[in-house]
Enzyme design. Structure first.
Site, PDB file in Angstrom:
ATOM      1  N   ASP A 156       0.887  -1.146   0.000  1.00 43.51           N
ATOM      2  CA  ASP A 156       0.000   0.000   0.000  1.00 43.51           C
ATOM      3  C   ASP A 156       0.941   1.215   0.000  1.00 43.51           C
ATOM      4  O   ASP A 156       2.093   1.102   0.421  1.00 43.51           O
ATOM      5  CB  ASP A 156      -0.872  -0.041   1.272  1.00 43.51           C
ATOM      6  CG  ASP A 156      -1.659   1.232   1.452  1.00 43.51           C
ATOM      7  OD1 ASP A 156      -2.320   1.666   0.494  1.00 43.51           O
ATOM      8  OD2 ASP A 156      -1.598   1.825   2.559  1.00 43.51           O
ATOM      9  N   LEU A 157       0.457   2.362  -0.476  1.00 43.55           N
ATOM     10  CA  LEU A 157       1.352   3.524  -0.573  1.00 43.55           C
ATOM     11  C   LEU A 157       1.239   4.445   0.650  1.00 43.55           C
ATOM     12  O   LEU A 157       2.177   4.597   1.429  1.00 43.55           O
ATOM     13  CB  LEU A 157       1.036   4.289  -1.869  1.00 43.55           C
ATOM     14  CG  LEU A 157       1.834   5.562  -2.132  1.00 43.55           C
ATOM     15  CD1 LEU A 157       3.318   5.275  -2.276  1.00 43.55           C
ATOM     16  CD2 LEU A 157       1.319   6.246  -3.407  1.00 43.55           C
ATOM     17  N   ASP A 158       0.034   5.051   0.816  1.00 46.80           N
ATOM     18  CA  ASP A 158      -0.179   6.031   1.891  1.00 46.80           C
ATOM     19  C   ASP A 158      -0.103   5.346   3.254  1.00 46.80           C
ATOM     20  O   ASP A 158      -0.895   4.457   3.555  1.00 46.80           O
ATOM     21  CB  ASP A 158      -1.563   6.680   1.740  1.00 46.80           C
ATOM     22  CG  ASP A 158      -1.696   7.470   0.443  1.00 46.80           C
ATOM     23  OD1 ASP A 158      -0.988   8.469   0.298  1.00 46.80           O
ATOM     24  OD2 ASP A 158      -2.507   7.079  -0.411  1.00 46.80           O
ATOM     25  N   THR A 200       1.339  10.397   3.858  1.00 50.09           N
ATOM     26  CA  THR A 200       0.536  11.445   3.204  1.00 50.09           C
ATOM     27  C   THR A 200      -0.720  11.777   4.003  1.00 50.09           C
ATOM     28  O   THR A 200      -1.439  12.704   3.646  1.00 50.09           O
ATOM     29  CB  THR A 200       0.121  10.990   1.791  1.00 50.09           C
ATOM     30  OG1 THR A 200      -0.302   9.639   1.895  1.00 50.09           O
ATOM     31  CG2 THR A 200       1.260  11.104   0.807  1.00 50.09           C
ATOM     32  N   LYS A 259      -8.358   6.702   6.677  1.00 41.57           N
ATOM     33  CA  LYS A 259      -7.211   5.934   6.170  1.00 41.57           C
ATOM     34  C   LYS A 259      -7.679   4.756   5.308  1.00 41.57           C
ATOM     35  O   LYS A 259      -8.496   3.950   5.760  1.00 41.57           O
ATOM     36  CB  LYS A 259      -6.348   5.422   7.319  1.00 41.57           C
ATOM     37  CG  LYS A 259      -5.480   6.519   7.894  1.00 41.57           C
ATOM     38  CD  LYS A 259      -4.460   5.979   8.872  1.00 41.57           C
ATOM     39  CE  LYS A 259      -3.634   7.119   9.419  1.00 41.57           C
ATOM     40  NZ  LYS A 259      -2.799   6.698  10.543  1.00 41.57           N
ATOM     41  N   SER A 282      -2.635   0.530  -4.296  1.00 47.79           N
ATOM     42  CA  SER A 282      -3.178   1.694  -3.570  1.00 47.79           C
ATOM     43  C   SER A 282      -4.465   2.191  -4.203  1.00 47.79           C
ATOM     44  O   SER A 282      -4.635   2.142  -5.414  1.00 47.79           O
ATOM     45  CB  SER A 282      -2.149   2.839  -3.608  1.00 47.79           C
ATOM     46  OG  SER A 282      -2.749   4.055  -3.203  1.00 47.79           O
ATOM     47  N   ALA A 283      -5.355   2.692  -3.347  1.00 44.34           N
ATOM     48  CA  ALA A 283      -6.627   3.242  -3.827  1.00 44.34           C
ATOM     49  C   ALA A 283      -6.434   4.630  -4.443  1.00 44.34           C
ATOM     50  O   ALA A 283      -7.317   5.133  -5.131  1.00 44.34           O
ATOM     51  CB  ALA A 283      -7.595   3.363  -2.649  1.00 44.34           C
ATOM     52  N   LYS A 313     -11.124  -0.971  -1.201  1.00 49.41           N
ATOM     53  CA  LYS A 313     -10.813  -1.920  -0.127  1.00 49.41           C
ATOM     54  C   LYS A 313     -11.934  -1.809   0.901  1.00 49.41           C
ATOM     55  O   LYS A 313     -12.413  -0.698   1.113  1.00 49.41           O
ATOM     56  CB  LYS A 313      -9.466  -1.557   0.522  1.00 49.41           C
ATOM     57  CG  LYS A 313      -8.278  -1.585  -0.445  1.00 49.41           C
ATOM     58  CD  LYS A 313      -7.021  -1.002   0.218  1.00 49.41           C
ATOM     59  CE  LYS A 313      -5.896  -0.864  -0.788  1.00 49.41           C
ATOM     60  NZ  LYS A 313      -4.690  -0.230  -0.257  1.00 49.41           N
ATOM     61  N   GLU A 324       0.180  -3.302   4.691  1.00 53.27           N
ATOM     62  CA  GLU A 324      -0.979  -2.399   4.807  1.00 53.27           C
ATOM     63  C   GLU A 324      -1.063  -1.708   6.163  1.00 53.27           C
ATOM     64  O   GLU A 324      -0.763  -2.312   7.180  1.00 53.27           O
ATOM     65  CB  GLU A 324      -2.260  -3.224   4.663  1.00 53.27           C
ATOM     66  CG  GLU A 324      -3.034  -3.017   3.402  1.00 53.27           C
ATOM     67  CD  GLU A 324      -3.562  -1.619   3.149  1.00 53.27           C
ATOM     68  OE1 GLU A 324      -3.633  -0.792   4.067  1.00 53.27           O
ATOM     69  OE2 GLU A 324      -3.939  -1.355   2.010  1.00 53.27           O
ATOM     70  N   ASP A 325      -1.490  -0.438   6.156  1.00 58.85           N
ATOM     71  CA  ASP A 325      -1.653   0.279   7.432  1.00 58.85           C
ATOM     72  C   ASP A 325      -3.117   0.514   7.801  1.00 58.85           C
ATOM     73  O   ASP A 325      -3.389   1.035   8.879  1.00 58.85           O
ATOM     74  CB  ASP A 325      -0.946   1.646   7.374  1.00 58.85           C
ATOM     75  CG  ASP A 325      -1.677   2.616   6.474  1.00 58.85           C
ATOM     76  OD1 ASP A 325      -2.054   2.217   5.351  1.00 58.85           O
ATOM     77  OD2 ASP A 325      -1.895   3.766   6.888  1.00 58.85           O
TER      78      ASP A 325
HETATM   79  C1  G6P Z   1      -5.507   6.031   0.160  1.00 53.81           C
HETATM   80  C2  G6P Z   1      -5.553   6.893   1.414  1.00 53.81           C
HETATM   81  C3  G6P Z   1      -6.937   7.495   1.601  1.00 53.81           C
HETATM   82  C4  G6P Z   1      -7.372   8.227   0.334  1.00 53.81           C
HETATM   83  C5  G6P Z   1      -7.375   7.271  -0.852  1.00 53.81           C
HETATM   84  C6  G6P Z   1      -7.744   7.943  -2.159  1.00 53.81           C
HETATM   85  O1  G6P Z   1      -6.188   4.866   0.392  1.00 53.81           O
HETATM   86  O2  G6P Z   1      -5.219   6.134   2.560  1.00 53.81           O
HETATM   87  O3  G6P Z   1      -6.914   8.375   2.696  1.00 53.81           O
HETATM   88  O4  G6P Z   1      -8.663   8.790   0.480  1.00 53.81           O
HETATM   89  O5  G6P Z   1      -6.057   6.711  -0.978  1.00 53.81           O
HETATM   90  O6  G6P Z   1      -6.760   8.878  -2.483  1.00 53.81           O
HETATM   91  P1  G6P Z   1      -6.851   9.969  -3.613  1.00 53.81           P
HETATM   92  O7  G6P Z   1      -5.438  10.484  -3.708  1.00 53.81           O
HETATM   93  O8  G6P Z   1      -7.262   9.261  -4.882  1.00 53.81           O
HETATM   94  O9  G6P Z   1      -7.839  10.989  -3.205  1.00 53.81           O
HETATM   95 MG    MG Z   2      -2.630   3.195   3.606  1.00 54.76          MG
END
Ligand code: G6P
Ligand code: MG
Length: 217
Positions: A9-11, A17, A45, A114-115, A145, A169-170
């Protein structure tokens, strides 16, 4: 377990972020007179952009029409992009690069799952856009997710069967998505929150290939 692919996962796993998401959502909440705290931000998150907006609107008991919602989400994203456009390689979380390097040397494939639709920009800003064998993000995946779509897509891109993949994943929804994909999951954060993960570490600094292969399923 035979380990062939690692999906990150990224964030909150490779970069922090959450603080930028918070600042951008807070600016929107302030404009709408909604009380929004850092504690509320925890609920966002791993949650998609539109679902995050729904949570904030609910905090303020607001239910605007869908065009207004789109407008709010666009505004928030513009502010968020302003922040992440200034990110630097120093913002990569400790231990991430060393661990990924160890995996690559061992012949294990790596991917992002990542989403976020802002994944390409973030990876570019912190200088790791070429590091991964595959990138599955919010631009190509549509089910949020805990749906496993993002991780299954990453595994498919890596040409590795899900049962040979580990997810890092966090977020609770992300851990559930990894389990739904039939993958091993390492939680990044607190064991109380990520109780369903097969193993939890505070950060990738505390991870190594040696530790990974010893995880009991
Ligand atoms: C990740 C973050 C979320 C965020 C989502 C969508 O999953 O943890 O906090 O809302 O990405 O991110 P975006 O950059 O597409 O708004
Ligand atoms: Mg995350």
């Amino acid at each position: 377990m035979v380990l062939k692919g690692c999906i990150f996962d990224l964030d909150g796993v490779l970069v922090d972020t959450a603080k930028y998401h918070f600042l951008a959502w807070k600016r929107l909440a302030d404009q709408l007179d909604i009380k929004f705290t850092e504690k509320d931000n925890e609920r966002l998150k791993g949650v998609s952009r539109m679902d995050s907006l729904e949570i904030i609107l609910e905090l303020g008991n607001l239910s605007p029409d869908s065009r207004t919602k789109e407008k709010y989400a666009t505004l928030k994203n513009q502010w968020y992009v302003d922040y992440i456009s200034k990110m630097t390689p120093e913002e990569i979380l400790p231990g991430s690069l060393e661990f990924i390097d160890e995996l690559k040397k061992a012949g294990i494939k790596t991917a992002i799952g990542s989403a976020s639709k802002n994944t390409p920009l973030i990876l570019k800003r912190v200088g790791i856009e070429k590091l991964f064998d595959a990138i599955a993000d919010g631009n190509i995946v549509h089910k949020a997710k805990p749906d496993p779509e993002v991780f299954l897509t990453a595994a498919q891109m890596l040409k590795v069967e899900p049962r040979f993949c580990v997810v890092f994943e966090d977020a609770i929804a992300g851990v559930q998505a990894a389990l739904n994909a039939g993958m091993l999951c390492v939680g990044i954060g607190s064991p109380d929150v990520l109780a369903k993960a097969h193993c939890v570490v505070p950060g990738l600094k505390e991870m190594s290939l040696g530790k990974l292969v010893k995880i009991k399923i």
